[in-house]
Design a protein around this motif. Structure first.
Motif, PDB file in Angstrom:
ATOM      1  N   GLN A 136       5.536  21.441  -8.900  1.00 17.91           N
ATOM      2  CA  GLN A 136       4.327  20.801  -9.382  1.00 17.91           C
ATOM      3  C   GLN A 136       4.035  19.615  -8.494  1.00 17.91           C
ATOM      4  OE1 GLN A 136       2.146  21.242 -12.046  1.00 17.91           O
ATOM      5  NE2 GLN A 136       3.049  23.261 -12.122  1.00 17.91           N
ATOM      6  N   GLY A 137       3.020  19.728  -7.686  1.00 15.68           N
ATOM      7  CA  GLY A 137       2.638  18.587  -6.889  1.00 15.68           C
ATOM      8  C   GLY A 137       3.727  18.203  -5.907  1.00 15.68           C
ATOM      9  N   PRO A 138       3.825  16.916  -5.633  1.00 11.29           N
ATOM     10  CA  PRO A 138       4.722  16.467  -4.581  1.00 11.29           C
ATOM     11  C   PRO A 138       6.165  16.543  -5.018  1.00 11.29           C
ATOM     12  CG  PRO A 138       3.793  14.613  -5.741  1.00 11.29           C
ATOM     13  CD  PRO A 138       3.161  15.829  -6.313  1.00 11.29           C
ATOM     14  N   ALA A 139       7.045  16.622  -4.036  1.00 13.97           N
ATOM     15  CA  ALA A 139       8.462  16.555  -4.360  1.00 13.97           C
ATOM     16  C   ALA A 139       8.767  15.181  -4.919  1.00 13.97           C
ATOM     17  CB  ALA A 139       9.268  16.776  -3.086  1.00 13.97           C
ATOM     18  N   ARG A 140       9.520  15.105  -5.988  1.00 11.41           N
ATOM     19  CA  ARG A 140       9.850  13.806  -6.562  1.00 11.41           C
ATOM     20  C   ARG A 140      11.353  13.635  -6.577  1.00 11.41           C
ATOM     21  NH1 ARG A 140       6.402  12.537 -11.760  1.00 11.41           N
ATOM     22  NH2 ARG A 140       7.646  10.657 -11.529  1.00 11.41           N
ATOM     23  N   ALA A 141      11.759  12.416  -6.453  1.00 11.72           N
ATOM     24  CA  ALA A 141      13.184  12.125  -6.459  1.00 11.72           C
ATOM     25  C   ALA A 141      13.756  12.448  -7.821  1.00 11.72           C
ATOM     26  CB  ALA A 141      13.404  10.654  -6.159  1.00 11.72           C
ATOM     27  N   PRO A 142      15.005  12.907  -7.878  1.00  7.04           N
ATOM     28  CA  PRO A 142      15.605  13.159  -9.179  1.00  7.04           C
ATOM     29  C   PRO A 142      15.715  11.848  -9.944  1.00  7.04           C
ATOM     30  CG  PRO A 142      17.261  13.217  -7.444  1.00  7.04           C
ATOM     31  CD  PRO A 142      15.942  13.099  -6.781  1.00  7.04           C
ATOM     32  N   GLU A 160       2.812  10.124  -7.514  1.00  9.34           N
ATOM     33  CA  GLU A 160       3.583  10.478  -8.719  1.00  9.34           C
ATOM     34  C   GLU A 160       2.662  10.790  -9.894  1.00  9.34           C
ATOM     35  OE1 GLU A 160       7.470   7.872  -7.436  1.00  9.34           O
ATOM     36  OE2 GLU A 160       6.516   7.438  -9.371  1.00  9.34           O
ATOM     37  N   HIS A 161       1.615   9.985 -10.047  1.00 11.36           N
ATOM     38  CA  HIS A 161       0.658  10.261 -11.132  1.00 11.36           C
ATOM     39  C   HIS A 161      -0.016  11.608 -10.909  1.00 11.36           C
ATOM     40  CE1 HIS A 161       1.104   6.020 -12.172  1.00 11.36           C
ATOM     41  NE2 HIS A 161       0.593   6.349 -13.346  1.00 11.36           N
ATOM     42  N   CYS A 162      -0.333  11.884  -9.657  1.00  9.43           N
ATOM     43  CA  CYS A 162      -0.953  13.180  -9.343  1.00  9.43           C
ATOM     44  C   CYS A 162       0.004  14.305  -9.715  1.00  9.43           C
ATOM     45  CB  CYS A 162      -1.295  13.259  -7.861  1.00  9.43           C
ATOM     46  SG  CYS A 162      -2.721  12.295  -7.398  1.00  9.43           S
ATOM     47  N   GLY A 163       1.288  14.116  -9.343  1.00  5.88           N
ATOM     48  CA  GLY A 163       2.284  15.141  -9.662  1.00  5.88           C
ATOM     49  C   GLY A 163       2.297  15.419 -11.157  1.00  5.88           C
ATOM     50  N   ASP A 164       2.273  14.356 -11.961  1.00  3.57           N
ATOM     51  CA  ASP A 164       2.284  14.525 -13.422  1.00  3.57           C
ATOM     52  C   ASP A 164       1.030  15.249 -13.900  1.00  3.57           C
ATOM     53  OD1 ASP A 164       4.654  13.234 -13.444  1.00  3.57           O
ATOM     54  OD2 ASP A 164       3.827  11.276 -13.980  1.00  3.57           O
ATOM     55  N   ALA A 165      -0.072  15.053 -13.161  1.00  7.82           N
ATOM     56  CA  ALA A 165      -1.339  15.672 -13.588  1.00  7.82           C
ATOM     57  C   ALA A 165      -1.542  17.044 -12.939  1.00  7.82           C
ATOM     58  CB  ALA A 165      -2.495  14.745 -13.220  1.00  7.82           C
ATOM     59  N   GLY A 166      -0.542  17.534 -12.204  1.00 10.53           N
ATOM     60  CA  GLY A 166      -0.656  18.858 -11.583  1.00 10.53           C
ATOM     61  C   GLY A 166      -1.528  18.860 -10.337  1.00 10.53           C
ATOM     62  N   ILE A 167      -1.623  17.713  -9.692  1.00 10.26           N
ATOM     63  CA  ILE A 167      -2.429  17.626  -8.461  1.00 10.26           C
ATOM     64  C   ILE A 167      -1.456  17.516  -7.289  1.00 10.26           C
ATOM     65  CG2 ILE A 167      -4.091  16.187  -7.203  1.00 10.26           C
ATOM     66  CD1 ILE A 167      -4.945  15.157 -10.098  1.00 10.26           C
ATOM     67  N   CYS A 173       0.831  -1.212   0.000  1.00 10.07           N
ATOM     68  CA  CYS A 173       0.000   0.000   0.000  1.00 10.07           C
ATOM     69  C   CYS A 173       0.863   1.258   0.000  1.00 10.07           C
ATOM     70  CB  CYS A 173      -0.948  -0.018   1.199  1.00 10.07           C
ATOM     71  SG  CYS A 173      -2.173  -1.317   1.037  1.00 10.07           S
ATOM     72  N   ARG A 174       2.013   1.170   0.652  1.00  6.52           N
ATOM     73  CA  ARG A 174       2.914   2.341   0.630  1.00  6.52           C
ATOM     74  C   ARG A 174       3.386   2.595  -0.799  1.00  6.52           C
ATOM     75  NH1 ARG A 174       8.388   3.713   1.786  1.00  6.52           N
ATOM     76  NH2 ARG A 174       8.966   1.536   1.917  1.00  6.52           N
ATOM     77  N   HIS A 175       3.749   1.538  -1.506  1.00  4.55           N
ATOM     78  CA  HIS A 175       4.190   1.714  -2.896  1.00  4.55           C
ATOM     79  C   HIS A 175       3.065   2.290  -3.746  1.00  4.55           C
ATOM     80  CE1 HIS A 175       8.126   0.079  -2.545  1.00  4.55           C
ATOM     81  NE2 HIS A 175       7.706  -1.068  -2.065  1.00  4.55           N
ATOM     82  N   LEU A 176       1.850   1.787  -3.535  1.00  2.00           N
ATOM     83  CA  LEU A 176       0.733   2.300  -4.335  1.00  2.00           C
ATOM     84  C   LEU A 176       0.455   3.763  -4.007  1.00  2.00           C
ATOM     85  CD1 LEU A 176      -1.827  -0.639  -4.427  1.00  2.00           C
ATOM     86  CD2 LEU A 176      -0.521   0.318  -6.331  1.00  2.00           C
ATOM     87  N   ALA A 177       0.613   4.128  -2.732  1.00  2.00           N
ATOM     88  CA  ALA A 177       0.398   5.527  -2.335  1.00  2.00           C
ATOM     89  C   ALA A 177       1.410   6.423  -3.058  1.00  2.00           C
ATOM     90  CB  ALA A 177       0.526   5.676  -0.824  1.00  2.00           C
ATOM     91  N   ARG A 178       2.635   5.956  -3.141  1.00  2.00           N
ATOM     92  CA  ARG A 178       3.669   6.735  -3.843  1.00  2.00           C
ATOM     93  C   ARG A 178       3.371   6.809  -5.336  1.00  2.00           C
ATOM     94  NH1 ARG A 178       9.472   5.158  -1.618  1.00  2.00           N
ATOM     95  NH2 ARG A 178       9.322   6.185   0.387  1.00  2.00           N
ATOM     96  N   THR A 179       2.923   5.667  -5.899  1.00  2.00           N
ATOM     97  CA  THR A 179       2.594   5.663  -7.334  1.00  2.00           C
ATOM     98  C   THR A 179       1.488   6.679  -7.603  1.00  2.00           C
ATOM     99  OG1 THR A 179       3.140   3.347  -7.393  1.00  2.00           O
ATOM    100  CG2 THR A 179       1.849   4.170  -9.239  1.00  2.00           C
TER     101      THR A 179
END
Ligand SMILES: Cc1cc2nc3c(=O)[nH]c(=O)nc-3n(C[C@H](O)[C@H](O)[C@H](O)COP(=O)(O)O)c2cc1C
Length: 579
Positions: free
Chosen positions: A207-213, A76-83, A67-73
């Protein structure tokens, strides 16, 4: 002119540490920190979602990390969608904090016997209890993970879903219940959800959440495991013991970054060759047929050995087998309610089904109908800071009765049979809640059987420290002569002063004694250690340690006053690793 990519602000190890640390913070701490950093920085703050729209809160409840992995996924999708999102372990959230949010996504597993994941028990009790807040402003969605071979399939997700609605929340999209092959249904659900979540009003560049480089360190997971080699496989317990306990040493040619004492590894076990052969025989297949699993072409025999569950059939396979065999009893069962199907499956393992209702399925269809083989978690029994090219595990044979048969667990059997030189596929599983504290608070380590494994790693790590906290080990097993696991390591730690106290209980040598006995005998000492800020660790068999916990709670509440035990939990000084 080509644009220069801005170098990432953190090094890879820093990113890794930062991400892990952020996950340990609760919601209030994150808000405080974001405000603090914004105020402390001389550069203008660039925070997504500050104008009007709050970040979507993605809360996960997990024991084995799916569930942690899915939460991160999802994040990340939200980040790409500007959420804009904020991912939080529900273990660190309090229900009343939900009253201030407007969008919540819960991704949760069910564990035990239809129970919430152990770390989120408090959140669960709080949300289900009378003190839960009204959530009239909350829009929510729930993704439930489970395993349909359990009687109470996905109930925790179902309970959260109903409860959030009962508290006044508005459901964004229907809950999705996912079985062990959750990846595709989860992906589809995420795609539907994205359309319902609010876009952030971004005021800056973030944009959205901080993402790893993109250059984050190599990360291994169950789909991308690391292959290591067996160095040693040694029986630690009596030669005649029905459920032997082994010590395994594995060679690590590649470093696993950030694997700390208290962490585990997921083992991708192979099915026993006889079981694979029996399935092939029953299906009248040779095993050489090429099949595709996750876009990877391989012979059927390999797919069955390494990727498919050949023990539990599951309701999906039942439907497939009914169609293949055209057996009237199975066709009728597939029309029945799922509760009856699950009762049937609890009494029929895969081979029972294959033998009782013969059929000759096509190889690819067979592979697609079988459930994926799940990894099994084992605590790491050494400190990689002390020995960085070996990984040690403690493995106990797992046996269970099934009908009139005597069955053996797939993963433990696989590990116990390994020979030096054999390859093993694994990936790191971090367990931030079972780490040594940052300060030098006293430690009380309580282990039942193989529960000693992470403490061996703790003791190795502590032996390297110049300032060592007082440390008390309580260990229980069957017989002193045969089952004192890691006796030499423990004696060495005692001689070196790493362990201040050691108490052991050997059930067969001391009839009537339990794991709790030495602690109750020294309840004043236990109370004094706790008064001095001790952290208490419980590791091993769930049943025995749950009994110990309720006994200790009563004794401690009596000595220190009501609520003393609860207080330990609130102060994050109680660490459980139960299985
Ligand atoms: C010991 C254990 C008990 C479980 N009990 C249940 C259960 O009662 N009901 C259910 O639907 N799933 C049950 N599951 C399956 C988990 O919910 C499923 O594996 C899920 O993907 C785990 O998610 P997590 O990795 O985020 O913890 C259980 C799994 C384990 C290991």
């Amino acid at each position: 002119m080509t644009a220069q990519a801005t170098p990432p602000p953190f090094s890879d190890p820093q990113w890794s540490q930062l991400r892990q640390w952020l996950e340990t913070l609760d919601e209030r701490q994150r808000w405080w920190l974001s405000g603090y950093l914004a105020a402390a920085s001389s550069a203008p703050a660039a925070v997504a979602g500050t104008e009007g729209t709050q970040p979507v809160l993605i809360g996960y409840g997990t024991e084995t990390d799916n569930c942690r992995h899915l939460a991160r996924t999802l994040s990340e999708h939200c980040g790409d969608a500007g959420i804009a999102t904020e991912v939080v372990d529900l273990a660190r959230l309090r229900p009343r904090q939900l009253a201030r949010r407007d969008h919540l996504v819960i991704i949760t597993a069910t564990h035990g016997d239809g129970d919430p994941p152990e770390p989120i028990q408090d959140f669960y009790q709080g949300l289900m209890g009378d003190g839960a807040p009204q959530l009239a402003n909350l829009k929510f969605a729930v993704l439930a993970l489970g395993d349909s071979s359990y009687e109470r399939f996905c109930v925790t997700g179902q309970e959260f879903d109903q409860r959030l609605e009962a508290l006044g929340g508005e459901r964004l999209i229907a809950r999705q219940d996912c079985d062990v092959d959750f990846e595709q249904p989860a992906r589809d659900w995420i795609a539907r959800l994205l359309e319902k979540l609010p876009k952030a009003n971004t005021t800056g560049t973030a944009q959205g959440p901080a993402r790893a480089p993109t250059s984050s360190p190599p990360s291994y997971d169950k789909h991308h495991p690391l292959t290591v080699e067996v160095l040693v496989n040694q029986n630690l317990s009596a030669a005649d013991r029905a459920q032997p306990i082994h010590h395994l040493e594995l060679a690590l040619d590649q470093a696993i970054p950030d694997l700390f004492p208290g962490d585990a590894v997921g083992i991708l076990a192979d099915n026993p060759p006889e079981l694979v052969a029996a399935v092939l025989d029953a299906c009248e297949l040779s095993g050489e047929q090429p099949v595709t699993v996750n876009d990877d072409a391989q012979p059927l025999v390999q797919a069955l050995r390494q990727t498919r569950d050949l023990t539990i059939a599951g309701t999906g396979f039942l439907a497939f087998w009914a169609e293949q065999s055209q057996a009237p009893a199975l066709l009728e069962l597939c029309q029945a309610e799922s509760r009856r199907q699950r009762a049937f499956l609890r009494d029929h393992q895969l081979l029972d089904l294959l033998h009782q209702y013969p059929a000759r399925p096509p190889a690819q269809a067979l592979v697609e109908a079988l459930r994926p083989l799940q990894p099994r978690l084992y605590d790491v029994a050494n400190s990689l800071a002390v020995l960085d090219d070996e990984l040690h595990l403690t493995v106990k044979a797992f046996h269970y009765p099934f009908r009139k048969r005597h069955e053996q667990g797939i993963a433990s059997r696989y590990l116990l049979d390994l020979q030096p030189g054999d390859p093993v596929r694994l990936y790191p599983h971090r367990n931030a809640r079972f780490r040594l504290p940052d300060d030098d608070a006293p430690l009380i380590l309580i282990a039942e059987g193989t529960g000693i494994a992470p403490y061996r790693a703790f003791l190795q790590a502590l032996s390297q420290q110049s300032q060592r906290p007082p440390c008390w080990l309580v260990f229980a097993e069957q017989r002193f002569e045969d089952d004192f696991l890691y006796q030499l390591d423990i004696q060495q730690a005692r001689a070196d002063g790493v362990l201040e106290r050691v108490d052991t209980v050997f059930y067969q040598d001391q009839p009537g004694a339990g794991l709790i006995t030495p602690l109750l005998d020294q309840i004043d000492r236990l109370g004094t250690w706790i008064d001095r800020g001790a952290h208490l660790y419980l590791c091993g068999d769930k049943g025995r340690l749950s009994d110990l916990e309720s006994g200790l709670k009563t004794a401690l509440d009596q000595r220190q006053g009501d609520g003393a035990w609860k207080q330990l939990g609130r102060e994050k000084r109680l660490h459980r690793n139960l299985y």
